[in-house]
Design a protein around this motif. Structure first.
Motif, PDB file in Angstrom:
ATOM      1  N   THR A 161     -17.004 -39.591  -5.960  1.00  0.00           N
ATOM      2  CA  THR A 161     -17.838 -40.375  -6.861  1.00  0.00           C
ATOM      3  C   THR A 161     -19.104 -40.795  -6.136  1.00  0.00           C
ATOM      4  O   THR A 161     -19.094 -40.965  -4.910  1.00  0.00           O
ATOM      5  CB  THR A 161     -17.107 -41.628  -7.367  1.00  0.00           C
ATOM      6  OG1 THR A 161     -17.997 -42.396  -8.207  1.00  0.00           O
ATOM      7  CG2 THR A 161     -16.653 -42.511  -6.212  1.00  0.00           C
ATOM      8  N   TYR A 162     -20.192 -40.935  -6.889  1.00  0.00           N
ATOM      9  CA  TYR A 162     -21.439 -41.453  -6.332  1.00  0.00           C
ATOM     10  C   TYR A 162     -21.651 -42.917  -6.725  1.00  0.00           C
ATOM     11  O   TYR A 162     -22.694 -43.487  -6.429  1.00  0.00           O
ATOM     12  CB  TYR A 162     -22.621 -40.614  -6.799  1.00  0.00           C
ATOM     13  CG  TYR A 162     -22.636 -39.223  -6.201  1.00  0.00           C
ATOM     14  CD1 TYR A 162     -22.909 -39.030  -4.849  1.00  0.00           C
ATOM     15  CD2 TYR A 162     -22.371 -38.110  -6.972  1.00  0.00           C
ATOM     16  CE1 TYR A 162     -22.914 -37.759  -4.293  1.00  0.00           C
ATOM     17  CE2 TYR A 162     -22.375 -36.836  -6.433  1.00  0.00           C
ATOM     18  CZ  TYR A 162     -22.646 -36.666  -5.096  1.00  0.00           C
ATOM     19  OH  TYR A 162     -22.648 -35.403  -4.541  1.00  0.00           O
ATOM     20  N   GLY A 163     -20.674 -43.507  -7.411  1.00  0.00           N
ATOM     21  CA  GLY A 163     -20.735 -44.919  -7.726  1.00  0.00           C
ATOM     22  C   GLY A 163     -21.510 -45.242  -8.984  1.00  0.00           C
ATOM     23  O   GLY A 163     -21.909 -44.369  -9.751  1.00  0.00           O
ATOM     24  N   LYS A 164     -21.731 -46.518  -9.163  1.00  0.00           N
ATOM     25  CA  LYS A 164     -22.357 -47.034 -10.379  1.00  0.00           C
ATOM     26  C   LYS A 164     -23.857 -46.755 -10.398  1.00  0.00           C
ATOM     27  O   LYS A 164     -24.568 -47.017  -9.425  1.00  0.00           O
ATOM     28  CB  LYS A 164     -22.117 -48.543 -10.478  1.00  0.00           C
ATOM     29  CG  LYS A 164     -22.727 -49.191 -11.707  1.00  0.00           C
ATOM     30  CD  LYS A 164     -22.438 -50.684 -11.747  1.00  0.00           C
ATOM     31  CE  LYS A 164     -23.066 -51.327 -12.973  1.00  0.00           C
ATOM     32  NZ  LYS A 164     -22.781 -52.798 -13.016  1.00  0.00           N
ATOM     33  N   GLU A 165     -24.330 -46.233 -11.526  1.00  0.00           N
ATOM     34  CA  GLU A 165     -25.767 -46.137 -11.778  1.00  0.00           C
ATOM     35  C   GLU A 165     -26.180 -47.473 -12.400  1.00  0.00           C
ATOM     36  O   GLU A 165     -25.724 -47.840 -13.482  1.00  0.00           O
ATOM     37  CB  GLU A 165     -26.073 -44.984 -12.742  1.00  0.00           C
ATOM     38  CG  GLU A 165     -25.666 -43.608 -12.230  1.00  0.00           C
ATOM     39  CD  GLU A 165     -26.708 -42.973 -11.333  1.00  0.00           C
ATOM     40  OE1 GLU A 165     -27.828 -43.509 -11.248  1.00  0.00           O
ATOM     41  OE2 GLU A 165     -26.386 -41.942 -10.706  1.00  0.00           O
TER      42      GLU A 165
END
Length: 221
Positions: free
Chosen positions: A140-144
């Motif tokens: 995951t690249y996390g929250k935008e």
């Protein structure tokens, strides 16, 4: 190696970006060498602009510097692969009568919140080819934090030199394992930070000097 076997795509931003798929054996060898030798690899931070703690060199064949001496951690089949792909890029772009010098190869291992600002590359020359090879990706690249439908976290962005209406001026590739992007030294590029995970984003960069006569190559067929 038979270059007719190369699988590649073509992206044009005034200059060419070629995307290759790294053979599985080359991909596995690079990852294995990096992981097994991590604690003995020379830090590359002193020569780089990235805001990244773990930047380590696998290959350097240039002028000895205070922080970097000539070394090579890669087997011949791996360095030969890089040379063959760089030659394929030049042939595709109809560049001829050149000399190549493989200058440096290093690994960027980004943790959350680290990033690479917009920059260009160089080796012993200002003319040459750089690259980005995808070795490992987080799940995951996390929250935008806003505009979540436009994914930016952890993305590579390559900026072209063309301009004007309807011109394609930048490219954000969909990053997948074994992707390998090659582009000229002077194409600016950056990598955005990501968040929300302890996993890493591991990529490799290789610089190859290209000595050629731009007048002789003008209009090359």
């Amino acid at each position: 190696m038979d270059t007719s076997d190369f699988k590649f795509d073509f992206i044009f931003l005034g200059q060419s970006i070629l995307k290759y798929q790294v053979p599985l054996d080359i991909f596995a060898t690079i990852n294995s060498i990096y992981e097994q030798n991590f604690h003995n690899l020379a830090p590359a931070n002193g020569q780089l602009v990235g805001k990244i703690e773990n930047e380590h060199s696998l290959f350097y064949h240039g002028q000895d510097q205070t922080k970097m001496k000539n070394h090579n951690k890669l087997p011949l089949n791996v360095t030969d692969y890089f040379m063959q792909v760089f030659k394929h890029y030049l042939a595709f772009n109809k560049i001829r009568d050149y000399e190549l010098h493989l200058n440096s190869i290093w690994v960027n291992e980004m943790k959350q919140h680290e990033y690479n600002p917009a920059h260009i590359h160089r080796g012993m020359l200002f003319t040459g080819l750089s690259s980005v090879m995808v070795l490992k990706l987080p799940s995951t690249y996390g929250k935008e934090y806003s505009a979540g439908h436009i994914q930016q976290n952890g993305r590579l962005q390559i900026l072209g030199a063309s301009n004007g209406q309807f011109a394609k001026i930048d490219y954000q590739p969909p990053m997948n394992l074994r992707d390998f992007y090659i582009f000229p030294y002077d194409m600016r590029h950056c990598v955005y930070p990501f968040n929300g995970t302890d996993e890493v984003r591991r990529t490799l960069a290789a610089n190859c000097d290209v000595q050629f006569d731009p007048i002789k190559n003008r209009g090359a067929k």
